[in-house]
Each structure stands twice: as C-alpha cells, then as structure tokens.
Design an enzyme around this catalytic site. Structure first.
Site, PDB file in Angstrom:
ATOM      1  N   VAL A  83      -3.038  -4.755  -5.225  1.00 14.90           N
ATOM      2  CA  VAL A  83      -2.925  -5.459  -3.950  1.00 14.90           C
ATOM      3  C   VAL A  83      -2.432  -6.884  -4.167  1.00 14.90           C
ATOM      4  O   VAL A  83      -3.059  -7.672  -4.884  1.00 14.90           O
ATOM      5  CB  VAL A  83      -4.275  -5.483  -3.201  1.00 14.90           C
ATOM      6  CG1 VAL A  83      -4.116  -6.209  -1.864  1.00 14.90           C
ATOM      7  CG2 VAL A  83      -4.792  -4.064  -2.983  1.00 14.90           C
ATOM      8  N   LYS A  84      -1.291  -7.208  -3.564  1.00 14.37           N
ATOM      9  CA  LYS A  84      -0.755  -8.569  -3.623  1.00 14.37           C
ATOM     10  C   LYS A  84      -1.461  -9.417  -2.572  1.00 14.37           C
ATOM     11  O   LYS A  84      -1.535  -9.048  -1.396  1.00 14.37           O
ATOM     12  CB  LYS A  84       0.755  -8.564  -3.363  1.00 14.37           C
ATOM     13  CG  LYS A  84       1.560  -7.957  -4.490  1.00 14.37           C
ATOM     14  CD  LYS A  84       3.038  -7.842  -4.134  1.00 14.37           C
ATOM     15  CE  LYS A  84       3.746  -9.155  -4.158  1.00 14.37           C
ATOM     16  NZ  LYS A  84       5.208  -8.995  -3.929  1.00 14.37           N
ATOM     17  N   VAL A  85      -1.976 -10.559  -3.009  1.00 13.92           N
ATOM     18  CA  VAL A  85      -2.739 -11.454  -2.138  1.00 13.92           C
ATOM     19  C   VAL A  85      -2.119 -12.850  -2.214  1.00 13.92           C
ATOM     20  O   VAL A  85      -1.812 -13.325  -3.309  1.00 13.92           O
ATOM     21  CB  VAL A  85      -4.215 -11.507  -2.581  1.00 13.92           C
ATOM     22  CG1 VAL A  85      -5.006 -12.480  -1.706  1.00 13.92           C
ATOM     23  CG2 VAL A  85      -4.845 -10.118  -2.542  1.00 13.92           C
TER      24      VAL A  85
END
Length: 217
Positions: A83-85
């Site tokens: 997951v890119k945050v």
C-alpha cells in the site's frame, strides 16, 4: 539494484516481465486513468496476477482512519499488494498501525532525507524518494538518493529505498551507484536501458556475417 515498472499498462507489464528484468510494479490512480475506463482495484489485481513480485498500489485518503480502511481493502486484493501512503502526519500514523497489522507499505512523495527517516521510524517497508520532480524545481534530486541510502546504511535501517520519478538512463545509473534498493521506471526508460549504438551495430554485423556464411554453404 532491482527494477519496478511504473505503469498500469498490462501489455507493457507482461512484456517487461517476459524480459526477466522487473521485480514488481508501482502504480497509482493517475496511471490507471490513462488506460481508459478501468476499475482501479480490478487493474491492481490484474497487475498482481501478471508479475511475481510486489505491486505498490496507492491509497488516496489523507485522514488516518480512512487511510487504514482503504489500505485494508487494497491489501486484500492480492498477497503481493503493497500500500502506497503519502508522506504526511496522518499517513505515517496509518503506516505505524498497518505495519502492526503486517500490511506492507510504501511511503511516497518523499522529497527530503528527514521525511525518509520519519517514514522508516513509522515502520515503512519501502520509501520512495522522488528524483525528477526535485530536478524540475532546480534542486539536486540525486543527492536525495545518496543521502537517504547513506543514512539508512549508517543506522542499519531495514526500510528499502525505491528511487522514483526517474526520467532517463542517467538517473538510473546514478541511483545504482548510490545504492538504491530499487528503481521504479516508466516502460520508455526501461527500454532505453537496453540501447547502445555498439550493441545495435554488433547485432547487425553478426547477422550479416551469418547470412554470408549460409549463402556460401
């Protein structure tokens, strides 16, 4: 240094995967939107099924609780999803909790070594310093990669460095010299890495010599 392909185009991904040179894919809603009227989650699943490696998919919420819920949905798509945050206080708060849930994260939009250190402190699996966008505003994007790698090596930080926003082969070469763990590149830049005039000339000469050999048999 390993390579990720930065795209949402399935044909490009399958082609690059067939070459045996990519370790995974990074993508986001902007890249998916360029592919037409495609559901983001569906495309993330299709990408994950096309490569044997991490697939970074971007969460777009900016509030911690919403980021966590969005991340859970993305992580459930496929075991390979990371997951890119975004780098912001709520983003790193979400990273801390997601790490405790054993959900892998990639903190993106990193433009300073301080930001990279904060992301690592929150437990990010990967951190993505952006090179080209710093160059665009007159700063030294490559220095950021050198600084982050040096600091992470100094303290034995396990967070992996993904050099992002790479625009040309020279960027890739410098990132490899800096010690980045990964470079994420557009398909166009990946193809350019294969190119050299002497390689092309050599192949043409080999083929011409082989044709001459066959003609004389």
């Amino acid at each position: 240094m390993k390579f990720f392909l930065d795209t949402a185009n399935l044909e490009d991904i399958k082609t690059a995967h067939s070459w045996g040179v990519i370790a995974g894919v990074t993508t986001n809603p902007t890249l998916v939107s360029k592919e037409g009227d495609i559901d983001f989650h569906t495309r993330v699943r299709e990408i994950a099924e096309s490569v044997n490696g991490p697939v970074s998919a971007e969460a777009v919420s900016l509030e911690k609780s919403r980021l966590i819920e969005e991340a859970k949905v993305l992580a459930a798509i496929h075991p390979q999803v990371v997951v890119k945050v975004p780098l912001c206080p709520d983003g790193l708060g979400a990273v801390k909790e997601l790490t405790a849930m054993r959900i892998k994260t990639n903190v993106t939009l990193v433009f300073s070594a301080n930001q990279a250190v904060l992301a690592a402190a929150a437990g990010a699996t990967y951190v993505s310093p952006f090179v080209g966008r710093l160059d665009d505003i007159g700063e030294d994007g490559m220095k950021l990669i050198y600084d982050v790698v040096e600091i992470f090596d100094l303290y034995g930080i396990e967070t992996k460095v993904i050099a992002a926003s790479l625009r040309h082969p020279a960027h890739v070469l410098e990132c490899a010299k800096a010690g980045a763990d990964y470079a994420t590149v557009p398909f166009k830049v990946l193809k350019m890495l294969f190119e050299h005039p002497l390689t092309k000339k050599g192949i043409e000469q080999f083929n011409a010599d082989w044709a001459k050999y066959l003609a004389n048999k």
